[in-house]
Design an enzyme around this catalytic site. Sequence first.
Site, PDB file in Angstrom:
ATOM      1  N   CYS A   1       0.817  -1.225   0.000  1.00  0.00           N
ATOM      2  CA  CYS A   1       0.000   0.000   0.000  1.00  0.00           C
ATOM      3  C   CYS A   1       0.848   1.271   0.000  1.00  0.00           C
ATOM      4  O   CYS A   1       0.325   2.360  -0.237  1.00  0.00           O
ATOM      5  CB  CYS A   1      -0.950   0.003   1.188  1.00  0.00           C
ATOM      6  SG  CYS A   1      -1.966  -1.462   1.259  1.00  0.00           S
TER       7      CYS A   1
ATOM      8  N   HIS B   1      -3.516   7.341   2.243  1.00  0.00           N
ATOM      9  CA  HIS B   1      -3.871   5.971   1.887  1.00  0.00           C
ATOM     10  C   HIS B   1      -5.199   5.650   2.579  1.00  0.00           C
ATOM     11  O   HIS B   1      -5.419   6.027   3.722  1.00  0.00           O
ATOM     12  CB  HIS B   1      -2.779   5.002   2.334  1.00  0.00           C
ATOM     13  CG  HIS B   1      -3.176   3.565   2.194  1.00  0.00           C
ATOM     14  ND1 HIS B   1      -3.745   3.074   1.046  1.00  0.00           N
ATOM     15  CD2 HIS B   1      -3.099   2.514   3.064  1.00  0.00           C
ATOM     16  CE1 HIS B   1      -4.006   1.784   1.209  1.00  0.00           C
ATOM     17  NE2 HIS B   1      -3.623   1.419   2.428  1.00  0.00           N
TER      18      HIS B   1
ATOM     19  N   ASN C   1     -10.260  -0.171   0.409  1.00  0.00           N
ATOM     20  CA  ASN C   1      -8.811  -0.033   0.367  1.00  0.00           C
ATOM     21  C   ASN C   1      -8.307  -0.643  -0.943  1.00  0.00           C
ATOM     22  O   ASN C   1      -8.358  -1.857  -1.128  1.00  0.00           O
ATOM     23  CB  ASN C   1      -8.221  -0.769   1.580  1.00  0.00           C
ATOM     24  CG  ASN C   1      -6.704  -0.708   1.636  1.00  0.00           C
ATOM     25  OD1 ASN C   1      -6.054  -0.349   0.660  1.00  0.00           O
ATOM     26  ND2 ASN C   1      -6.147  -1.069   2.774  1.00  0.00           N
TER      27      ASN C   1
HETATM   28  O1  UT7 Z   1      -3.627  -1.078   3.563  1.00  0.00           O
HETATM   29  C1  UT7 Z   1      -2.757  -1.621   4.505  1.00  0.00           C
HETATM   30  C2  UT7 Z   1      -2.992  -1.025   5.791  1.00  0.00           C
HETATM   31  N1  UT7 Z   1      -4.136  -1.645   6.436  1.00  0.00           N
HETATM   32  C3  UT7 Z   1      -4.516  -1.191   7.616  1.00  0.00           C
HETATM   33  O2  UT7 Z   1      -3.956  -0.252   8.105  1.00  0.00           O
HETATM   34  C4  UT7 Z   1      -5.626  -1.893   8.364  1.00  0.00           C
HETATM   35  C5  UT7 Z   1      -5.608  -1.409   9.776  1.00  0.00           C
HETATM   36  N2  UT7 Z   1      -6.532  -2.110  10.630  1.00  0.00           N
HETATM   37  C6  UT7 Z   1      -7.861  -1.922  10.568  1.00  0.00           C
HETATM   38  O3  UT7 Z   1      -8.355  -1.193   9.731  1.00  0.00           O
HETATM   39  C7  UT7 Z   1      -8.705  -2.587  11.614  1.00  0.00           C
HETATM   40  O4  UT7 Z   1      -7.853  -3.235  12.542  1.00  0.00           O
HETATM   41  C8  UT7 Z   1      -9.709  -3.625  11.031  1.00  0.00           C
HETATM   42  C9  UT7 Z   1     -10.828  -2.895  10.340  1.00  0.00           C
HETATM   43  C10 UT7 Z   1      -9.009  -4.550  10.067  1.00  0.00           C
HETATM   44  C11 UT7 Z   1     -10.312  -4.452  12.169  1.00  0.00           C
HETATM   45  O5  UT7 Z   1     -10.939  -3.587  13.113  1.00  0.00           O
HETATM   46  P1  UT7 Z   1     -10.633  -3.741  14.680  1.00  0.00           P
HETATM   47  O6  UT7 Z   1     -11.481  -2.787  15.342  1.00  0.00           O
HETATM   48  O7  UT7 Z   1      -9.140  -3.591  14.849  1.00  0.00           O
HETATM   49  O8  UT7 Z   1     -11.126  -5.204  14.980  1.00  0.00           O
HETATM   50  P2  UT7 Z   1     -10.325  -6.441  15.561  1.00  0.00           P
HETATM   51  O9  UT7 Z   1      -9.447  -7.044  14.488  1.00  0.00           O
HETATM   52  O10 UT7 Z   1      -9.672  -6.103  16.849  1.00  0.00           O
HETATM   53  O11 UT7 Z   1     -11.527  -7.453  15.835  1.00  0.00           O
HETATM   54  C12 UT7 Z   1     -12.533  -7.128  16.793  1.00  0.00           C
HETATM   55  C13 UT7 Z   1     -13.639  -8.162  16.689  1.00  0.00           C
HETATM   56  C14 UT7 Z   1     -13.138  -9.595  16.703  1.00  0.00           C
HETATM   57  O12 UT7 Z   1     -14.076 -10.377  17.431  1.00  0.00           O
HETATM   58  P3  UT7 Z   1     -13.795 -10.773  18.947  1.00  0.00           P
HETATM   59  O13 UT7 Z   1     -12.513 -11.534  18.936  1.00  0.00           O
HETATM   60  O14 UT7 Z   1     -13.698  -9.476  19.688  1.00  0.00           O
HETATM   61  O15 UT7 Z   1     -14.992 -11.587  19.307  1.00  0.00           O
HETATM   62  C15 UT7 Z   1     -13.188 -10.006  15.242  1.00  0.00           C
HETATM   63  O16 UT7 Z   1     -13.370 -11.396  15.083  1.00  0.00           O
HETATM   64  O17 UT7 Z   1     -14.330  -7.997  15.448  1.00  0.00           O
HETATM   65  C16 UT7 Z   1     -14.421  -9.259  14.792  1.00  0.00           C
HETATM   66  N3  UT7 Z   1     -14.454  -9.041  13.352  1.00  0.00           N
HETATM   67  C17 UT7 Z   1     -15.588  -8.859  12.662  1.00  0.00           C
HETATM   68  N4  UT7 Z   1     -16.878  -8.852  13.054  1.00  0.00           N
HETATM   69  C18 UT7 Z   1     -17.812  -8.647  12.101  1.00  0.00           C
HETATM   70  C19 UT7 Z   1     -13.406  -8.950  12.502  1.00  0.00           C
HETATM   71  N5  UT7 Z   1     -13.849  -8.738  11.249  1.00  0.00           N
HETATM   72  C20 UT7 Z   1     -15.201  -8.679  11.334  1.00  0.00           C
HETATM   73  C21 UT7 Z   1     -16.214  -8.465  10.379  1.00  0.00           C
HETATM   74  N6  UT7 Z   1     -17.492  -8.448  10.817  1.00  0.00           N
HETATM   75  N7  UT7 Z   1     -15.947  -8.263   9.085  1.00  0.00           N
END
Ligand code: UT7
Length: 321
Positions: free
Chosen positions: A114, A248, A278
């Site tokens: 990215c 980005h 993205n």
């Molecule tokens: O382009 C390269 C650069 N990319 C980035 O910078 C991405 C940066 N990171 C992010 O944008 C975020 O971390 C995400 C959007 C990918 C994830 O959001 P988050 O708030 O950090 O969520 P998390 O990974 O900590 O997950 C929280 C919860 C988990 O469930 P539990 O373990 O708390 O029960 C995940 O399993 O959200 C769950 N989860 C979802 N739930 C519904 C993860 N993906 C989903 C989903 N729908 N699509």
Amino acid sequence: MAYSQILGTGSYLPEKILTNADLEKIVDTSTEWIVERTGIHQRHIAAEHETALTMAEKAAKQAMSDANITANDIGMIIIATTTPEKMFPSTACLLQQRLGISGCPAFDLNSTACAGFMYALSIADLYVKQGIIKNALVIGSEVMSRVVDWSDRATCILFGDGAGAVIIGASQQPGILSTHLHADGTHKDVLSLTVSIGKPMDVEEALYIKMTGNQLFKLAVNILGDLFDETLEANSLTKADIDWLVPHQANIRIIQAMAKKLNLPLDRVAITLEDQGNTSSASIPLALDKAIRDGRIKRGEMLLLEGFGGGLAWGSALIRY
Ligand code: UT7
């Protein structure tokens, strides 16, 4: 040393749109979760016949027309893409052939993910400023839909396809003021797409994007904050001098934090994330092109571009547009 400037921009987005409601039918997710955690409402998905090359060609032709140059005026082609047609010949060489030119350097930046567009822009800028070439065609083009695991809800909801292009050319006035590139391989496991050429690999493991999203989120916020300070200091400028942030498009919460860091209201940030998701190395030129075409970004304004991604790799550019 001469000056360099953005002479023209272009973009291409596939026709097919995948909404959050569509994704609810594919993985265990909800529109509310996706919008709240990422800011994304929909993304464009390439048709079967579309590739990084076909999309790059469309964006490139629009940028050339915008810059009022022909293919023969191009002195270098760089395509940032993690989803090239082939390992080689490069997508840039394939595009060069399609544009009916030969001889000028043409290469892909495949591994800067990215951050790829920032790396490509930086290289092109230096070649123009050194007077080695007059114009460069710099593109980010991605078919991310072909490298996401459509059963992994943590990643498949994030990405989209598209291409953005800019023409960088020699200029009488300062345009691209500085570029800043960095990388830190100690964070190699946070975001990866493993396609191992030189050694045997587990095919099941290899072909999809793997990401530890929350770790990457924190790294991004810290890294970008420091990058802004470095970029402004290098030009003896302050936050108040910035008219536009062109970031980005990874997550609206990261973008909001960065706007806050610069004391910029969100309407001074080029945001395409809601509609495009993205698009990896295409996201910055796509956002730039949109804000220029719809008249928000105007000549003379000060732009701060930033990108970060797998590696980790990250970079910025400060531009008096
Ligand atoms: O382009 C390269 C650069 N990319 C980035 O910078 C991405 C940066 N990171 C992010 O944008 C975020 O971390 C995400 C959007 C990918 C994830 O959001 P988050 O708030 O950090 O969520 P998390 O990974 O900590 O997950 C929280 C919860 C988990 O469930 P539990 O373990 O708390 O029960 C995940 O399993 O959200 C769950 N989860 C979802 N739930 C519904 C993860 N993906 C989903 C989903 N729908 N699509």
